[in-house]
Design a protein around this motif. Sequence first.
Motif, PDB file in Angstrom:
ATOM      1  N   LEU A   2      18.989  -5.618   5.830  1.00 43.58           N
ATOM      2  CA  LEU A   2      18.286  -6.696   6.532  1.00 43.58           C
ATOM      3  C   LEU A   2      17.630  -6.103   7.770  1.00 43.58           C
ATOM      4  O   LEU A   2      18.311  -5.645   8.692  1.00 43.58           O
ATOM      5  CB  LEU A   2      19.271  -7.814   6.917  1.00 43.58           C
ATOM      6  N   THR A   3      16.305  -6.096   7.743  1.00 43.96           N
ATOM      7  CA  THR A   3      15.547  -5.538   8.870  1.00 43.96           C
ATOM      8  C   THR A   3      14.485  -6.565   9.267  1.00 43.96           C
ATOM      9  O   THR A   3      14.500  -7.687   8.754  1.00 43.96           O
ATOM     10  CB  THR A   3      14.939  -4.172   8.476  1.00 43.96           C
ATOM     11  N   GLY A   4      13.607  -6.206  10.192  1.00 40.98           N
ATOM     12  CA  GLY A   4      12.573  -7.166  10.558  1.00 40.98           C
ATOM     13  C   GLY A   4      11.865  -6.801  11.839  1.00 40.98           C
ATOM     14  O   GLY A   4      12.000  -5.696  12.362  1.00 40.98           O
ATOM     15  N   GLY A   5      11.119  -7.790  12.319  1.00 40.32           N
ATOM     16  CA  GLY A   5      10.362  -7.550  13.538  1.00 40.32           C
ATOM     17  C   GLY A   5       9.910  -8.851  14.151  1.00 40.32           C
ATOM     18  O   GLY A   5      10.099  -9.928  13.580  1.00 40.32           O
ATOM     19  N   GLY A   6       9.330  -8.731  15.332  1.00 43.70           N
ATOM     20  CA  GLY A   6       8.843  -9.917  16.023  1.00 43.70           C
ATOM     21  C   GLY A   6       8.963  -9.760  17.523  1.00 43.70           C
ATOM     22  O   GLY A   6       9.062  -8.637  18.030  1.00 43.70           O
ATOM     23  N   ILE A   7       8.971 -10.890  18.196  1.00 43.14           N
ATOM     24  CA  ILE A   7       9.086 -10.870  19.651  1.00 43.14           C
ATOM     25  C   ILE A   7      10.568 -10.891  19.984  1.00 43.14           C
ATOM     26  O   ILE A   7      11.178 -11.945  20.144  1.00 43.14           O
ATOM     27  CB  ILE A   7       8.311 -12.044  20.260  1.00 43.14           C
ATOM     28  N   ILE A   8      11.150  -9.685  20.017  1.00 38.72           N
ATOM     29  CA  ILE A   8      12.591  -9.531  20.160  1.00 38.72           C
ATOM     30  C   ILE A   8      12.832  -8.485  21.251  1.00 38.72           C
ATOM     31  O   ILE A   8      12.324  -7.368  21.160  1.00 38.72           O
ATOM     32  CB  ILE A   8      13.221  -9.072  18.818  1.00 38.72           C
ATOM     33  N   SER A   9      13.589  -8.847  22.259  1.00 33.50           N
ATOM     34  CA  SER A   9      13.800  -7.923  23.380  1.00 33.50           C
ATOM     35  C   SER A   9      14.761  -6.812  22.969  1.00 33.50           C
ATOM     36  O   SER A   9      15.509  -6.954  21.997  1.00 33.50           O
ATOM     37  CB  SER A   9      14.355  -8.672  24.582  1.00 33.50           C
ATOM     38  N   GLU A  10      14.747  -5.729  23.732  1.00 27.77           N
ATOM     39  CA  GLU A  10      15.620  -4.596  23.419  1.00 27.77           C
ATOM     40  C   GLU A  10      17.092  -4.994  23.509  1.00 27.77           C
ATOM     41  O   GLU A  10      17.913  -4.547  22.711  1.00 27.77           O
ATOM     42  CB  GLU A  10      15.308  -3.419  24.342  1.00 27.77           C
TER      43      GLU A  10
ATOM     44  N   ASP B 285       0.830  -1.213   0.000  1.00 28.34           N
ATOM     45  CA  ASP B 285       0.000   0.000   0.000  1.00 28.34           C
ATOM     46  C   ASP B 285       0.861   1.258   0.000  1.00 28.34           C
ATOM     47  O   ASP B 285       0.433   2.312  -0.465  1.00 28.34           O
ATOM     48  CB  ASP B 285      -0.936   0.012   1.220  1.00 28.34           C
ATOM     49  N   ALA B 286       2.074   1.133   0.563  1.00 28.51           N
ATOM     50  CA  ALA B 286       2.978   2.296   0.623  1.00 28.51           C
ATOM     51  C   ALA B 286       3.722   2.493  -0.697  1.00 28.51           C
ATOM     52  O   ALA B 286       4.523   3.414  -0.832  1.00 28.51           O
ATOM     53  CB  ALA B 286       3.977   2.116   1.764  1.00 28.51           C
ATOM     54  N   GLY B 287       3.487   1.607  -1.664  1.00 25.71           N
ATOM     55  CA  GLY B 287       4.104   1.767  -2.981  1.00 25.71           C
ATOM     56  C   GLY B 287       5.362   0.949  -3.191  1.00 25.71           C
ATOM     57  O   GLY B 287       6.017   1.072  -4.222  1.00 25.71           O
ATOM     58  N   PHE B 288       5.722   0.097  -2.225  1.00 25.44           N
ATOM     59  CA  PHE B 288       6.883  -0.768  -2.428  1.00 25.44           C
ATOM     60  C   PHE B 288       6.501  -1.933  -3.339  1.00 25.44           C
ATOM     61  O   PHE B 288       5.332  -2.311  -3.432  1.00 25.44           O
ATOM     62  CB  PHE B 288       7.381  -1.371  -1.096  1.00 25.44           C
TER      63      PHE B 288
ATOM     64  N   GLY C 135       3.433  -4.167  18.636  1.00 23.48           N
ATOM     65  CA  GLY C 135       2.717  -2.907  18.847  1.00 23.48           C
ATOM     66  C   GLY C 135       3.245  -1.755  18.013  1.00 23.48           C
ATOM     67  O   GLY C 135       2.732  -0.637  18.085  1.00 23.48           O
ATOM     68  N   THR C 136       4.285  -2.019  17.182  1.00 21.73           N
ATOM     69  CA  THR C 136       4.826  -0.952  16.328  1.00 21.73           C
ATOM     70  C   THR C 136       3.844  -0.678  15.183  1.00 21.73           C
ATOM     71  O   THR C 136       3.396  -1.616  14.532  1.00 21.73           O
ATOM     72  CB  THR C 136       6.150  -1.403  15.686  1.00 21.73           C
ATOM     73  N   PRO C 137       3.519   0.598  14.909  1.00 23.30           N
ATOM     74  CA  PRO C 137       2.683   0.864  13.737  1.00 23.30           C
ATOM     75  C   PRO C 137       3.455   0.538  12.447  1.00 23.30           C
ATOM     76  O   PRO C 137       4.684   0.695  12.408  1.00 23.30           O
ATOM     77  CB  PRO C 137       2.393   2.362  13.821  1.00 23.30           C
ATOM     78  N   THR C 138       2.751   0.077  11.432  1.00 22.06           N
ATOM     79  CA  THR C 138       3.418  -0.291  10.175  1.00 22.06           C
ATOM     80  C   THR C 138       4.138   0.915   9.569  1.00 22.06           C
ATOM     81  O   THR C 138       5.150   0.751   8.896  1.00 22.06           O
ATOM     82  CB  THR C 138       2.394  -0.836   9.157  1.00 22.06           C
ATOM     83  N   THR C 139       3.622   2.112   9.851  1.00 18.89           N
ATOM     84  CA  THR C 139       4.232   3.319   9.290  1.00 18.89           C
ATOM     85  C   THR C 139       5.671   3.502   9.784  1.00 18.89           C
ATOM     86  O   THR C 139       6.496   4.071   9.068  1.00 18.89           O
ATOM     87  CB  THR C 139       3.410   4.566   9.683  1.00 18.89           C
ATOM     88  N   ALA C 140       5.987   3.032  10.980  1.00 12.42           N
ATOM     89  CA  ALA C 140       7.345   3.184  11.511  1.00 12.42           C
ATOM     90  C   ALA C 140       8.335   2.420  10.632  1.00 12.42           C
ATOM     91  O   ALA C 140       9.420   2.911  10.311  1.00 12.42           O
ATOM     92  CB  ALA C 140       7.411   2.690  12.950  1.00 12.42           C
ATOM     93  N   ALA C 141       7.950   1.204  10.225  1.00 13.66           N
ATOM     94  CA  ALA C 141       8.831   0.395   9.379  1.00 13.66           C
ATOM     95  C   ALA C 141       8.915   0.992   7.975  1.00 13.66           C
ATOM     96  O   ALA C 141       9.994   1.010   7.358  1.00 13.66           O
ATOM     97  CB  ALA C 141       8.320  -1.038   9.320  1.00 13.66           C
ATOM     98  N   ILE C 142       7.793   1.499   7.476  1.00 17.60           N
ATOM     99  CA  ILE C 142       7.775   2.106   6.132  1.00 17.60           C
ATOM    100  C   ILE C 142       8.680   3.336   6.090  1.00 17.60           C
ATOM    101  O   ILE C 142       9.518   3.487   5.189  1.00 17.60           O
ATOM    102  CB  ILE C 142       6.322   2.473   5.741  1.00 17.60           C
ATOM    103  N   ASP C 143       8.547   4.192   7.107  1.00 14.25           N
ATOM    104  CA  ASP C 143       9.369   5.409   7.155  1.00 14.25           C
ATOM    105  C   ASP C 143      10.851   5.051   7.239  1.00 14.25           C
ATOM    106  O   ASP C 143      11.690   5.679   6.584  1.00 14.25           O
ATOM    107  CB  ASP C 143       8.976   6.273   8.365  1.00 14.25           C
ATOM    108  N   TYR C 144      11.151   4.048   8.050  1.00 12.99           N
ATOM    109  CA  TYR C 144      12.548   3.639   8.224  1.00 12.99           C
ATOM    110  C   TYR C 144      13.145   3.172   6.892  1.00 12.99           C
ATOM    111  O   TYR C 144      14.257   3.577   6.507  1.00 12.99           O
ATOM    112  CB  TYR C 144      12.622   2.529   9.272  1.00 12.99           C
ATOM    113  N   ILE C 145      12.401   2.357   6.166  1.00 11.12           N
ATOM    114  CA  ILE C 145      12.910   1.829   4.896  1.00 11.12           C
ATOM    115  C   ILE C 145      13.060   2.951   3.861  1.00 11.12           C
ATOM    116  O   ILE C 145      14.059   3.030   3.160  1.00 11.12           O
ATOM    117  CB  ILE C 145      11.993   0.697   4.371  1.00 11.12           C
ATOM    118  N   ARG C 146      12.083   3.847   3.814  1.00  8.77           N
ATOM    119  CA  ARG C 146      12.171   4.975   2.869  1.00  8.77           C
ATOM    120  C   ARG C 146      13.405   5.819   3.135  1.00  8.77           C
ATOM    121  O   ARG C 146      14.136   6.199   2.231  1.00  8.77           O
ATOM    122  CB  ARG C 146      10.924   5.862   3.004  1.00  8.77           C
ATOM    123  N   GLU C 147      13.623   6.087   4.437  1.00  9.92           N
ATOM    124  CA  GLU C 147      14.742   6.934   4.809  1.00  9.92           C
ATOM    125  C   GLU C 147      16.064   6.243   4.454  1.00  9.92           C
ATOM    126  O   GLU C 147      16.976   6.851   3.888  1.00  9.92           O
ATOM    127  CB  GLU C 147      14.673   7.225   6.305  1.00  9.92           C
TER     128      GLU C 147
END
Lengths: 138, 573
Positions: A92-100, A33-36, A118-130
């Motif tokens: 290489l990025t990602g997400g899941g049940i990963i402690s700090e 949806d973000a155009g990727f 609980g991270t909004p999808t927009t956080a990952a989208i912004d990170y990749i764009r940047e």
Amino acid sequence: MSESIRKIRVLVAKPGLDGHDRGAKVIAAAFRDAGFEVIYTGLHQTPEMIVSAAVQEDVDVVAMSVLSGAHLTLFPRVKALLDDAGADHVLLTGGGIISEDDMAALDEQGIGKLFGPGTPTTAAIDYIREWFSTHEAV
Amino acid sequence: MSTIEKNVPGTRELADLVREQEEELAHLRARLAEWERTYDATPQRDALFSTSSGAEVRPLYTELDREGSDPGNDLSLPGEFPFTRGPYPTMYRTRLWTMRQFAGFATAEETNERYKYLLAHGQTGLSVAFDFPTLMGYDADHARSLGEVGVCGVAISSLDDMERLFVGIPLDQVSVSMTINGPAIILFCFYVAAAERQGISAEVLRGTVQNDILKEYQAQHAWVFPPEPALRCIIDMFEWCSENTPNYNPISISGYHIREAGSTAVQELAFTLRNGFEYVERGIARGLDVDSFAPRLSFFFDIHNDFFEEIAKLRAARRIWARRMRDVYGAKKPESWRLRTHAQTAGVSLTAQQAENNIVRVAYQAMAAALGGTQSLHTNSMDETLALPTEKAVRIALRTQQVLAFESGVTNTIDPLAGSYYVESLTDLLEREALDMFDEIDALGGVVPAIEQGWFQGEIAASAMRQQREIESGGRVVVGVNHFMEGSEKIEIDRLKIDESVERLQVARMAELRASRDSARVDQTLAALRHASSGAQNLVPAILDCARASCTLYEIRHAMEEVFGSYKEPVFF
């Protein structure tokens, strides 16, 4: 400044034996949806399968979803295989049940930013764009 | 028609009664219209007034919403057809639900310690969580298991491991539930053989194996074989268990994972029951008498945040099951009509942000499960979005059930919300919507064709996406995540970490096992299993022989796979 017209290509990958793909599918749909341009590997992938798909599809980003607790094994393994395959330019990025603590440990090994529950999808989208805009410029 | 009517009135008195009732309703209608004017003239909060499934929730429900309802047929009494008010006549007045916390991690010994801890704290049943390699049918020393051994559950690769898991726990006295699906028939045989080693015969075993492969294809994705041979294994277990383990549930037809994967409450209800009917149809097609296996079919539902919708869901589930089992599948025993269920609070509703708030979420969900009339319950621990639960978090979760059972008073009377205008309307609505979804599934050719077309998977993913959008837009409030976020930054919870030594130990154990067993017997029992798999005979005896001969999980899986093939998912998002 040249504006990039090329679409960002992302491989959404689900490594290991875990079948919980709600997150992977939601993030894949959000990226699209973000155009990727999004390729989804499907389930139960080995690191070798993921890297082979990344090289074959010539992606900019590999985004892995790991909920199984095996992230300390899987992320470094995929990173090493990417480097071996001459694809060290791939984020290489990602997400899941990963402690700090684990995120910090993986960051030191050259893995990109990881996102917890609980991270909004927009956080990952912004990170990749940047990331893409700074790396495209180089 | 009321079942507790004592005096039968005459025709004239009846006419008077009807007129009186009509007058009362007309009066109510007029007052309601007035109330609606007041309501419309008053500002309302900017909030989402709908169930989690998206159905509109009106501000008020009254007697008028129950017009045309038939309480005698739709509700009846607890323990009576159609069991809306509960599967048993006396419910929690006789016996509380079983408090059963799902647990498993690292080695069999460490999990065994956790079981003893839970039993010592008043838990009344056990529930085994296996690690991913075991769930997928891989041994701890298989290449695919690397990094995952004992991480998300306990590693069980052989009968020896299963025996260690229950040391000092008499299997004739504790009921054990095992969450395993793809290779369920193998782990079940390990369990029966472990009981044998304790000197306990199969016929006294009580417990449940999840063994619900349809929802694996739809939602959780821990499959091994393609649908047809996988279903054959399940029906083999129905048949074998009906003859050998009369107190054991050979399946737990599960909505939990469908819901956790993103479905709505209505989809969970409809998909789960339709899966249940699929198993019934397969059993009948095998030539089994429906009443020989249906009484041991058990269920497992998720209990999410929408309090009344969840209560209504359990009540509707019992009613739909009873009616179709009797009227469509011709079951004659009341035990075949009676839906018994386990429930678990919604893992997916827990938040990593301000994780202590999860205690409160779990408590409300647990209360909904009790008001819905569950037979057993797992309450999630507050730290489960971060890691496996610590002992302290598990104890609080168990204490939550005990406060509910012994302090809240909700267990004092049976189905206390029966007759509530709202709860009854919601129960009826959920039933209607589930029946509509059955039609949709049938139009696709049935459950297996719909799986092969990716229909369930697509429906569930679309619902998950819709919920994500509602949360990200702030339309659906999640406390600590998109509203009331002060204090969300820091996570101050102890975490259970699994050491890498677990994998090394399990791998070493596998090497020992392979070196010490009678390899000729291993080869011989595996060959017999391959032979049985290509025929039509029941597979349980052949797998039991393999288990007793110390064949490993993967060896048994592989022997079957050589005949059955493996499942390839349709990939899409």
